[in-house]
Design a protein around this motif. Structure first.
Motif, PDB file in Angstrom:
ATOM      1  N   ARG A 221      33.522  45.698  42.850  1.00 60.15           N
ATOM      2  CA  ARG A 221      34.498  46.114  43.868  1.00 60.15           C
ATOM      3  C   ARG A 221      34.979  44.947  44.722  1.00 60.15           C
ATOM      4  N   ASP A 222      34.071  44.044  45.088  1.00 57.32           N
ATOM      5  CA  ASP A 222      34.447  42.962  45.998  1.00 57.32           C
ATOM      6  C   ASP A 222      34.950  41.709  45.290  1.00 57.32           C
ATOM      7  N   ARG A 223      34.728  41.641  43.959  1.00 60.15           N
ATOM      8  CA  ARG A 223      35.073  40.391  43.277  1.00 60.15           C
ATOM      9  C   ARG A 223      36.274  40.547  42.341  1.00 60.15           C
ATOM     10  N   THR A 224      36.910  41.738  42.326  1.00 60.75           N
ATOM     11  CA  THR A 224      37.986  41.982  41.360  1.00 60.75           C
ATOM     12  C   THR A 224      39.329  42.167  42.055  1.00 60.75           C
ATOM     13  N   ALA A 225      40.352  41.513  41.518  1.00 57.69           N
ATOM     14  CA  ALA A 225      41.731  41.796  41.931  1.00 57.69           C
ATOM     15  C   ALA A 225      42.389  42.536  40.778  1.00 57.69           C
ATOM     16  N   ARG A 226      42.901  43.719  41.064  1.00 59.48           N
ATOM     17  CA  ARG A 226      43.534  44.567  40.040  1.00 59.48           C
ATOM     18  C   ARG A 226      45.048  44.469  40.199  1.00 59.48           C
ATOM     19  N   ILE A 227      45.741  44.193  39.106  1.00 64.66           N
ATOM     20  CA  ILE A 227      47.195  43.975  39.188  1.00 64.66           C
ATOM     21  C   ILE A 227      47.945  45.000  38.347  1.00 64.66           C
ATOM     22  N   GLY A 228      48.943  45.655  38.956  1.00 61.60           N
ATOM     23  CA  GLY A 228      49.810  46.591  38.238  1.00 61.60           C
ATOM     24  C   GLY A 228      51.255  46.112  38.304  1.00 61.60           C
ATOM     25  N   SER A 229      52.128  46.734  37.507  1.00 65.65           N
ATOM     26  CA  SER A 229      53.532  46.330  37.488  1.00 65.65           C
ATOM     27  C   SER A 229      54.448  47.543  37.334  1.00 65.65           C
ATOM     28  N   ALA A 230      55.393  47.679  38.274  1.00 61.36           N
ATOM     29  CA  ALA A 230      56.391  48.742  38.146  1.00 61.36           C
ATOM     30  C   ALA A 230      57.261  48.506  36.918  1.00 61.36           C
ATOM     31  N   GLY A 231      57.444  47.244  36.558  1.00 59.99           N
ATOM     32  CA  GLY A 231      58.274  46.913  35.403  1.00 59.99           C
ATOM     33  C   GLY A 231      57.816  47.636  34.154  1.00 59.99           C
ATOM     34  N   LYS A 232      56.510  47.647  33.914  1.00 57.43           N
ATOM     35  CA  LYS A 232      55.968  48.272  32.705  1.00 57.43           C
ATOM     36  C   LYS A 232      55.820  49.777  32.890  1.00 57.43           C
ATOM     37  N   THR A 233      55.351  50.196  34.076  1.00 56.54           N
ATOM     38  CA  THR A 233      55.031  51.607  34.270  1.00 56.54           C
ATOM     39  C   THR A 233      56.292  52.462  34.343  1.00 56.54           C
ATOM     40  N   PHE A 234      57.411  51.843  34.761  1.00 57.39           N
ATOM     41  CA  PHE A 234      58.650  52.625  34.865  1.00 57.39           C
ATOM     42  C   PHE A 234      59.755  52.079  33.964  1.00 57.39           C
ATOM     43  N   SER A 235      59.391  51.307  32.973  1.00 51.83           N
ATOM     44  CA  SER A 235      60.371  50.768  32.011  1.00 51.83           C
ATOM     45  C   SER A 235      61.555  50.124  32.734  1.00 51.83           C
ATOM     46  N   LEU A 236      61.237  49.267  33.679  1.00 52.34           N
ATOM     47  CA  LEU A 236      62.255  48.563  34.470  1.00 52.34           C
ATOM     48  C   LEU A 236      61.802  47.110  34.613  1.00 52.34           C
ATOM     49  N   THR A 237      61.688  46.411  33.492  1.00 57.25           N
ATOM     50  CA  THR A 237      61.020  45.100  33.529  1.00 57.25           C
ATOM     51  C   THR A 237      61.756  44.076  34.391  1.00 57.25           C
ATOM     52  N   GLY A 238      63.071  44.283  34.580  1.00 58.98           N
ATOM     53  CA  GLY A 238      63.815  43.322  35.393  1.00 58.98           C
ATOM     54  C   GLY A 238      63.543  43.439  36.888  1.00 58.98           C
ATOM     55  N   TRP A 239      62.882  44.502  37.273  1.00 52.08           N
ATOM     56  CA  TRP A 239      62.662  44.703  38.706  1.00 52.08           C
ATOM     57  C   TRP A 239      61.693  43.693  39.318  1.00 52.08           C
ATOM     58  N   LYS A 240      60.679  43.333  38.546  1.00 59.23           N
ATOM     59  CA  LYS A 240      59.671  42.406  39.068  1.00 59.23           C
ATOM     60  C   LYS A 240      59.070  42.897  40.391  1.00 59.23           C
ATOM     61  N   VAL A 241      58.461  44.062  40.316  1.00 56.52           N
ATOM     62  CA  VAL A 241      57.664  44.561  41.447  1.00 56.52           C
ATOM     63  C   VAL A 241      56.241  44.753  40.939  1.00 56.52           C
ATOM     64  N   GLY A 242      55.303  44.076  41.574  1.00 52.52           N
ATOM     65  CA  GLY A 242      53.899  44.205  41.201  1.00 52.52           C
ATOM     66  C   GLY A 242      53.100  44.723  42.379  1.00 52.52           C
ATOM     67  N   TYR A 243      51.863  45.129  42.107  1.00 55.03           N
ATOM     68  CA  TYR A 243      50.981  45.545  43.207  1.00 55.03           C
ATOM     69  C   TYR A 243      49.570  45.082  42.895  1.00 55.03           C
ATOM     70  N   VAL A 244      48.951  44.512  43.903  1.00 51.12           N
ATOM     71  CA  VAL A 244      47.582  44.011  43.759  1.00 51.12           C
ATOM     72  C   VAL A 244      46.668  44.846  44.633  1.00 51.12           C
ATOM     73  N   THR A 245      45.501  45.142  44.093  1.00 52.79           N
ATOM     74  CA  THR A 245      44.488  45.865  44.843  1.00 52.79           C
ATOM     75  C   THR A 245      43.223  45.018  44.850  1.00 52.79           C
ATOM     76  N   ALA A 246      42.678  44.787  46.016  1.00 54.30           N
ATOM     77  CA  ALA A 246      41.441  44.004  46.113  1.00 54.30           C
ATOM     78  C   ALA A 246      40.769  44.334  47.445  1.00 54.30           C
ATOM     79  N   ALA A 247      39.468  44.137  47.481  1.00 53.41           N
ATOM     80  CA  ALA A 247      38.713  44.366  48.720  1.00 53.41           C
ATOM     81  C   ALA A 247      39.252  43.448  49.819  1.00 53.41           C
ATOM     82  N   PRO A 248      39.095  43.850  51.093  1.00 56.57           N
ATOM     83  CA  PRO A 248      39.723  43.092  52.186  1.00 56.57           C
ATOM     84  C   PRO A 248      39.387  41.596  52.175  1.00 56.57           C
ATOM     85  N   GLY A 249      38.157  41.249  51.855  1.00 61.60           N
ATOM     86  CA  GLY A 249      37.766  39.825  51.864  1.00 61.60           C
ATOM     87  C   GLY A 249      38.596  39.021  50.881  1.00 61.60           C
TER      88      GLY A 249
END
Ligand code: PMP
Ligand code: GLN
Length: 384
Positions: A221-249
């Motif tokens: 939980r504290d050592r992982t950064a998880r990365i997602g992409s709207a480009g792939k999830t919504f078939s809009l690759t030109g958008w270049k919107v990503g989201y990162v999830t990681a513990a506050p530290g």
């Protein structure tokens, strides 16, 4: 003139641009670069269009619009039962590409090592090297592409700062099993490394398989950064919107890199993404089912022509070896010839290995309309 940065000066143009340009030049069907040939949900695009028209179009908050970060957190809870605090654990980036760069720039120092699994997405190594570190590759081999656990163990050392995992994995369409992910988690814990988990294809998983976010594994939980992409999830690759999830530290340092990298991401595209993340379960189900059917069309067509088709468990990509077809030349030359003569562009698997040796395996992108896939098969059959 003085020489420029040695990492970038040593780079050619990415294989995606090379093959897309060749495809355009020869009017070929482009099964090379990974992008769908139909745009994603109209309501997602309309939400972005409305936001663009109505504004505000000024700098959004550096971490991303609050309501968008909330939808990312809700998405994690809905699909994985993962609880995250959107205020301190979610950041919106300009594509997964920026999120990856933030991770490498934020975490790596000169002399560090970063373990990557090859065949690897092409931005990892140069960005790791530009951050001053050395990329240590662990090779996965066809046809099974299993995680070589001993090789992973051998690759880690006290210098290992981070491990990059991409599941589902571009370019081979592998979905890591729970057991393989547990092995990676154990290796990371043993050398006290961070794990950068590139999960941009998280919703493109086939045949009833499941995607498991590594951040949920014990000790991660504290050592992982998880990365997602709207480009792939919504078939809009030109958008270049990503989201990162990681513990506050960990997020603290990633946000420091982000603030000097892009600082923010276009607000209208963020709001479109929030609409997408709130789509019904049926949208996500149909996205995968649709792609699975396309994979089957292409796999069957290629097998009938004589390719040895390897299993594709997820992503936009299928790999297949032309070894049974006895074609002359290097894999790149074969791709070039197929683009010019059959008018179908693909990518040589070697492009994803540091030493360039991917044997006779090619990567085919199947996120295309059915008639396009059928036409590509006809063209390949006629030439081969
Ligand atoms: N990681 C992988 C494995 C990818 O295939 C891609 C696709 N370009 C990215 C990251 C980058 O995603 P984005 O377009 O959101 O920057
Ligand atoms: N992710 C896409 C692929 O693997 C392409 C992205 C890009 O062109 N940089 O083909």
């Amino acid at each position: 003139m003085k020489t420029a940065n040695s990492v970038f000066e040593g780079q050619g143009t990415t294989i995606f641009t090379v093959m897309s340009s060749l495809a355009a030049e020869y009017d070929a069907i482009n099964l090379g670069q990974g992008f769908p040939d139909e745009d994603g949900p109209i309501e997602v695009r309309e939400a972005a269009a409305k936001a663009l028209r109505d504004g505000p179009n000024q700098y959004p908050p550096m971490m991303g619009l609050p309501q968008v970060r909330q939808t990312v957190a809700d998405h994690h809870k809905r699909f994985y039962g993962l609880e995250v605090d959107w205020r301190s654990e979610v950041m919106i980036t300009s594509g997964a590409t920026e999120a990856l760069a933030d991770c490498f720039l934020g975490l790596l120092n000169d002399g560090d090592e970063a373990v990557i699994l090859e065949p690897a997405y092409d931005s990892y190594r140069p960005m790791i090297e530009r951050a001053g570190a050395t990329a240590i590759a662990v090779r996965l081999e066809p046809p099974a592409w299993e995680l070589p656990v001993q090789a992973l163990r051998d690759a880690i050392s006290e210098k290992t700062k981070l491990i990059v995992v991409n599941t589902p994995m571009n370019p081979i369409g592998k979905v890591f099993t729970k057991k393989e992910l547990s092995e990676i988690a154990a290796a990371a814990i043993d050398c006290d490394a961070y794990v950068i988990c590139d999960e941009v294809y998280e919703h493109l998983v086939f045949d009833g398989r499941r995607h498991f976010p590594l951040i949920q594994f014990p000790g991660m939980r504290d050592r992982t950064a998880r990365i997602g992409s709207a480009g792939k999830t919504f078939s809009l690759t030109g958008w270049k919107v990503g989201y990162v999830t990681a513990a506050p530290g960990l997020m603290g340092i990633l946000s420091k890199a982000h603030q000097f990298n892009t600082f923010t991401t276009p607000p209208a595209l963020q709001l479109g993404t929030a609409t997408g993340l709130q789509l019904s379960d049926a949208y996500f189900h149909d996205l995968a089912a649709d792609l699975q059917q396309k994979r089957d069309v292409l796999a069957q067509g290629l097998a009938e022509i004589g390719f040895e088709v390897l299993e594709a468990e997820g992503t936009y990509f299928l790999s297949a070896s032309y070894a049974p077809l006895n074609l002359d030349g290097t894999a790149f030359e074969v791709c070039e010839r197929l683009t010019k003569e059959a008018k179908v562009a693909t990518i040589p698997m070697g492009a994803f290995y540091e030493n360039g040796d991917g044997g006779t395996v090619l990567r085919f992108c199947f996120s295309k309309q059915d008639e396009v896939l059928h036409e590509a098969i006809v063209r390949l059959r006629n030439v081969l």
